[in-house]
Design a protein around this motif. Sequence first.
Motif, PDB file in Angstrom:
ATOM      1  N   TRP A  82     -11.208   7.855  -6.941  1.00  0.00           N
ATOM      2  CA  TRP A  82     -10.755   6.606  -7.539  1.00  0.00           C
ATOM      3  C   TRP A  82     -11.420   5.366  -6.950  1.00  0.00           C
ATOM      4  O   TRP A  82     -11.350   4.285  -7.544  1.00  0.00           O
ATOM      5  CB  TRP A  82      -9.229   6.493  -7.414  1.00  0.00           C
ATOM      6  CG  TRP A  82      -8.521   7.677  -7.989  1.00  0.00           C
ATOM      7  CD1 TRP A  82      -7.799   8.618  -7.311  1.00  0.00           C
ATOM      8  CD2 TRP A  82      -8.508   8.077  -9.363  1.00  0.00           C
ATOM      9  NE1 TRP A  82      -7.327   9.573  -8.175  1.00  0.00           N
ATOM     10  CE2 TRP A  82      -7.754   9.271  -9.442  1.00  0.00           C
ATOM     11  CE3 TRP A  82      -9.057   7.553 -10.534  1.00  0.00           C
ATOM     12  CZ2 TRP A  82      -7.537   9.933 -10.642  1.00  0.00           C
ATOM     13  CZ3 TRP A  82      -8.852   8.213 -11.730  1.00  0.00           C
ATOM     14  CH2 TRP A  82      -8.097   9.389 -11.774  1.00  0.00           C
ATOM     15  N   GLY A  83     -12.046   5.487  -5.798  1.00  0.00           N
ATOM     16  CA  GLY A  83     -12.723   4.343  -5.202  1.00  0.00           C
ATOM     17  C   GLY A  83     -11.786   3.244  -4.743  1.00  0.00           C
ATOM     18  O   GLY A  83     -12.140   2.062  -4.765  1.00  0.00           O
ATOM     19  N   ILE A  84     -10.580   3.632  -4.315  1.00  0.00           N
ATOM     20  CA  ILE A  84      -9.587   2.656  -3.893  1.00  0.00           C
ATOM     21  C   ILE A  84      -8.982   3.049  -2.544  1.00  0.00           C
ATOM     22  O   ILE A  84      -9.061   4.202  -2.121  1.00  0.00           O
ATOM     23  CB  ILE A  84      -8.445   2.518  -4.925  1.00  0.00           C
ATOM     24  CG1 ILE A  84      -7.764   3.882  -5.170  1.00  0.00           C
ATOM     25  CG2 ILE A  84      -8.981   1.948  -6.228  1.00  0.00           C
ATOM     26  CD1 ILE A  84      -6.562   3.825  -6.091  1.00  0.00           C
ATOM     27  N   THR A  85      -8.362   2.075  -1.886  1.00  0.00           N
ATOM     28  CA  THR A  85      -7.716   2.324  -0.603  1.00  0.00           C
ATOM     29  C   THR A  85      -6.213   2.495  -0.742  1.00  0.00           C
ATOM     30  O   THR A  85      -5.520   2.751   0.243  1.00  0.00           O
ATOM     31  CB  THR A  85      -7.976   1.154   0.370  1.00  0.00           C
ATOM     32  OG1 THR A  85      -7.456  -0.057  -0.208  1.00  0.00           O
ATOM     33  CG2 THR A  85      -9.460   0.998   0.641  1.00  0.00           C
ATOM     34  N   THR A  86      -5.699   2.354  -1.954  1.00  0.00           N
ATOM     35  CA  THR A  86      -4.252   2.379  -2.171  1.00  0.00           C
ATOM     36  C   THR A  86      -3.740   3.716  -2.676  1.00  0.00           C
ATOM     37  O   THR A  86      -2.558   3.847  -2.982  1.00  0.00           O
ATOM     38  CB  THR A  86      -3.842   1.279  -3.162  1.00  0.00           C
ATOM     39  OG1 THR A  86      -4.590   1.438  -4.379  1.00  0.00           O
ATOM     40  CG2 THR A  86      -4.131  -0.099  -2.597  1.00  0.00           C
ATOM     41  N   LEU A  91      -3.895   6.104   1.985  1.00  0.00           N
ATOM     42  CA  LEU A  91      -2.852   5.475   2.792  1.00  0.00           C
ATOM     43  C   LEU A  91      -2.446   6.364   3.959  1.00  0.00           C
ATOM     44  O   LEU A  91      -2.215   5.881   5.077  1.00  0.00           O
ATOM     45  CB  LEU A  91      -1.631   5.164   1.928  1.00  0.00           C
ATOM     46  CG  LEU A  91      -1.825   4.120   0.810  1.00  0.00           C
ATOM     47  CD1 LEU A  91      -0.543   4.005  -0.010  1.00  0.00           C
ATOM     48  CD2 LEU A  91      -2.210   2.766   1.388  1.00  0.00           C
ATOM     49  N   ALA A  92      -2.360   7.662   3.699  1.00  0.00           N
ATOM     50  CA  ALA A  92      -1.989   8.601   4.762  1.00  0.00           C
ATOM     51  C   ALA A  92      -3.035   8.608   5.873  1.00  0.00           C
ATOM     52  O   ALA A  92      -2.695   8.594   7.063  1.00  0.00           O
ATOM     53  CB  ALA A  92      -1.816  10.000   4.184  1.00  0.00           C
ATOM     54  N   MET A 133       2.650  -2.180   3.463  1.00  0.00           N
ATOM     55  CA  MET A 133       3.719  -1.447   4.142  1.00  0.00           C
ATOM     56  C   MET A 133       3.130  -0.446   5.135  1.00  0.00           C
ATOM     57  O   MET A 133       3.569  -0.343   6.282  1.00  0.00           O
ATOM     58  CB  MET A 133       4.586  -0.727   3.117  1.00  0.00           C
ATOM     59  CG  MET A 133       5.428  -1.652   2.259  1.00  0.00           C
ATOM     60  SD  MET A 133       6.217  -0.792   0.863  1.00  0.00           S
ATOM     61  CE  MET A 133       7.353   0.284   1.742  1.00  0.00           C
ATOM     62  N   THR A 134       2.122   0.284   4.698  1.00  0.00           N
ATOM     63  CA  THR A 134       1.474   1.292   5.544  1.00  0.00           C
ATOM     64  C   THR A 134       0.834   0.652   6.768  1.00  0.00           C
ATOM     65  O   THR A 134       1.031   1.093   7.905  1.00  0.00           O
ATOM     66  CB  THR A 134       0.398   2.050   4.745  1.00  0.00           C
ATOM     67  OG1 THR A 134       0.996   2.649   3.595  1.00  0.00           O
ATOM     68  CG2 THR A 134      -0.243   3.137   5.600  1.00  0.00           C
ATOM     69  N   ASP A 135       0.054  -0.388   6.540  1.00  0.00           N
ATOM     70  CA  ASP A 135      -0.671  -1.030   7.640  1.00  0.00           C
ATOM     71  C   ASP A 135       0.279  -1.643   8.666  1.00  0.00           C
ATOM     72  O   ASP A 135       0.073  -1.519   9.873  1.00  0.00           O
ATOM     73  CB  ASP A 135      -1.601  -2.116   7.089  1.00  0.00           C
ATOM     74  CG  ASP A 135      -2.779  -1.534   6.333  1.00  0.00           C
ATOM     75  OD1 ASP A 135      -3.114  -0.368   6.577  1.00  0.00           O
ATOM     76  OD2 ASP A 135      -3.361  -2.253   5.494  1.00  0.00           O
ATOM     77  N   THR A 136       1.307  -2.317   8.185  1.00  0.00           N
ATOM     78  CA  THR A 136       2.232  -2.981   9.098  1.00  0.00           C
ATOM     79  C   THR A 136       3.028  -1.967   9.910  1.00  0.00           C
ATOM     80  O   THR A 136       3.160  -2.095  11.135  1.00  0.00           O
ATOM     81  CB  THR A 136       3.193  -3.892   8.313  1.00  0.00           C
ATOM     82  OG1 THR A 136       2.434  -4.831   7.543  1.00  0.00           O
ATOM     83  CG2 THR A 136       4.112  -4.648   9.254  1.00  0.00           C
TER      84      THR A 136
END
Length: 241
Positions: A82-86, A91-92, A133-136
């Motif tokens: 998908w070429g995305i970070t979300t 995220l995992a 949410m993941t990063d924080t």
Amino acid sequence: MRPSDSHEVSQLNELKIDVGALVFTAHYVLAGNIIMCEQMPIYGGYAGGLEETTIVDVATTINSFVMTQATWHLDGPVHVRWGITTAREALAVAGHAAMAIEANTNLMLGNQYYTVAGPCTVMCLLETAAQAMTDTASGREILSGVAASKGVTTNYTTGMEARMMAEVAHAVAGMETEKVNEMLDKLVAMYEKEYKTAPKGKSFEECYDVAKLVPTQEYLDVYEEAVKVLSDLGLDYWTKK
């Protein structure tokens, strides 16, 4: 540039670097610059699956401080399809890698944002919220975004996505990881089936007053719709304001 500005040098996939980057690094080090070393491990690529990509991400992060004498590292695990970070898998990788590094070092970590949906869409804002949410919750100090529409469409990024990123970070700061994971699982499930039909959204000129540099009422309404979804999930940041 100001002394406080970061100077970027990028590694290559996976765990590689080119001579040009080393030349940049030598110049930055001699000049006493703040160095931001960037790398985006690819889930589903040469690194492999979730566990393997997470290991590569951790190694890449540590390597950036050793090889380029980075001041801080800008991550960005990306999904090969998908070429995305979300995406859930990206995220995992980002979450596990950051928690491992934060638990054992004092290194400064950032993450960059690439959503599949475009500005002025609820999906784009929910994708942004999921990564914030993941990063924080995993302890990252710097959030860098948002490159909406995968960051490849001209003028398809605005300040409203960054606002969502920041407000969600405030909303989950200090929250127990288990609780964040429960909300995150429900949130990602809301948009991950829509990757193939993700809305393109609107360009900056279409969803912002370019003279006053403020979002249109339409985008404000879209933002409030996304806020309601997040509030229903359990984020009380907006209801407390």
